[in-house]
Each structure stands twice: as C-alpha cells, then as structure tokens.
Design a protein around this motif. Structure first.
Motif, PDB file in Angstrom:
ATOM      1  N   THR A  50     -52.509 -63.486 -25.077  1.00 27.20           N
ATOM      2  CA  THR A  50     -51.975 -64.482 -24.028  1.00 27.20           C
ATOM      3  C   THR A  50     -51.234 -65.422 -24.398  1.00 27.20           C
ATOM      4  N   ILE A  51     -51.136 -66.044 -25.610  1.00 27.61           N
ATOM      5  CA  ILE A  51     -50.389 -66.752 -26.206  1.00 27.61           C
ATOM      6  C   ILE A  51     -48.898 -66.219 -26.418  1.00 27.61           C
ATOM      7  N   GLN A  52     -49.035 -65.022 -27.119  1.00 33.20           N
ATOM      8  CA  GLN A  52     -47.792 -64.248 -27.336  1.00 33.20           C
ATOM      9  C   GLN A  52     -47.170 -63.946 -26.136  1.00 33.20           C
ATOM     10  N   SER A  53     -47.842 -63.132 -25.295  1.00 31.53           N
ATOM     11  CA  SER A  53     -47.059 -62.349 -24.187  1.00 31.53           C
ATOM     12  C   SER A  53     -47.140 -62.908 -22.718  1.00 31.53           C
ATOM     13  N   HIS A  54     -47.820 -64.205 -23.011  1.00 33.98           N
ATOM     14  CA  HIS A  54     -48.169 -64.989 -21.634  1.00 33.98           C
ATOM     15  C   HIS A  54     -48.748 -64.214 -20.532  1.00 33.98           C
ATOM     16  N   MET A  55     -49.699 -63.304 -20.806  1.00 36.30           N
ATOM     17  CA  MET A  55     -50.509 -62.553 -20.085  1.00 36.30           C
ATOM     18  C   MET A  55     -51.643 -63.210 -19.906  1.00 36.30           C
ATOM     19  N   PRO A  56     -52.039 -63.468 -18.460  1.00 33.97           N
ATOM     20  CA  PRO A  56     -53.387 -64.319 -18.432  1.00 33.97           C
ATOM     21  C   PRO A  56     -54.763 -63.841 -19.136  1.00 33.97           C
TER      22      PRO A  56
END
Length: 178
Positions: free
Chosen positions: A135-141
């Motif tokens: 989530t942090i790295q790829s901004h995936m929810p």
C-alpha cells in the motif's frame, strides 16, 4: 555467543538462501511472486527460538542490503527495501521472533494449536505487513492489497504445516539447545 549458536544461525541462513534458489512464481495482478523463503523465516523462529531466530533473519537481511544475491531469484540490494516486497522483508525478523515466541511459550501445545499459532505469527503476520508495505509503495488501497494477499494463504498454510512438522520433530533435540 557460543560457537554452537553461531553455527546454528549460519546453517539456518544457508537454508533460507537455499530456499531462495527456487524461483518465485509471478502472479501478474500483484507485483509480488509466490516464494519459499518465507518458510525459512518461519523455520528460523521455530527452530532457533525468538531471539536467535530474529538475529538469524536480521543477518540475512543485512546480507541482502549489502547486495549479496540471496533473495529469491538471485536478487539482493538496498533497493529491495524500497520496492513492492519491502513490507514483507521488513516483517521477516519480527515474524521469526513471533514464531519463536509462540513455540517457546506454547511448547506443550498439541499439533493443531502449534500449527495455528505459527500460521498467525508467521504467515498471516508476513502477509498483512506485506500488504501494508504494498500500500505504501504502490499506493494500492489497503483493502485491495489485503485481498490480493489472500492468494498467498493456501501456499503459506502448506509451508506452515511443513514448519510445524519439522519443529515438532526437532523441538526436543539436544542439537538445537545452545
């Protein structure tokens, strides 16, 4: 530190590295492959205990950071701690510690309880922390990352079964007592 402890940690690091020789299986919909090295992480905690397991995995991650090709697929460098697998990597020493802790505290537990506790402390912990890192790295929810990580649960459950069987076989061995 005793020579026997150093030798046990070195052997476990070698096992973790050897499990990395088996290439990961890419999934396509998530930038994280299915690997066997996390089984070695859980095994380090189960066989070496919480403190030695943590130290073992920490040394392994230092080797990764130094650029040694010890990760699955022969990779290893500081960039691994900033990519999509960073959350998994950062969770590894803590997972080894938690697995070691539950196997130490519940050393008289039946096989099913031991399996369940290793599954929670190892597989589930690594997968949840990996989802947070993703989530942090790829901004995936986060909910999407957690759902994507469900694909790892069947394989991780089999790995935990293997770790539990190995641990139950060797837990009273004088070889592992330092």
């Amino acid at each position: 530190m005793k020579t026997k402890t150093v030798a046990l940690i070195a052997v476990m690091i070698a096992i973790i590295i050897a499990l990395g020789f088996i290439p990961g299986i890419p999934l396509g919909f998530i930038p994280v492959p299915i690997i066997l090295q996390n089984m070695g992480i859980m095994l380090a905690g189960a066989l070496l205990g919480s403190k030695r397991g943590f130290l073992c995995v920490f040394i392994f991650l230092v080797m990764v950071a130094l650029g040694l090709p010890v990760l699955s697929g022969g990779s290893g460098n500081i960039a691994a701690f900033m990519g999509p697998t960073a959350g998994y990597l950062f969770s590894y020493p803590f997972a080894a510690y938690l697995v070691g802790l539950v196997t130490e505290k519940f050393d008289k537990a039946n096989a099913f309880l031991e399996f369940f506790l290793i599954w929670l402390a190892g597989a589930v912990f690594i997968d949840v922390m990996g989802a947070v890192g993703l989530t942090i790295q790829s901004h995936m929810p986060l909910h999407q990352a957690l759902l994507a990580n469900l694909v790892f649960i069947p394989g991780d459950t089999i790995k935990v079964l293997i770790v539990t069987l190995i641990h139950r076989r060797f837990k009273n061995s004088s070889f592992l007592q330092a």
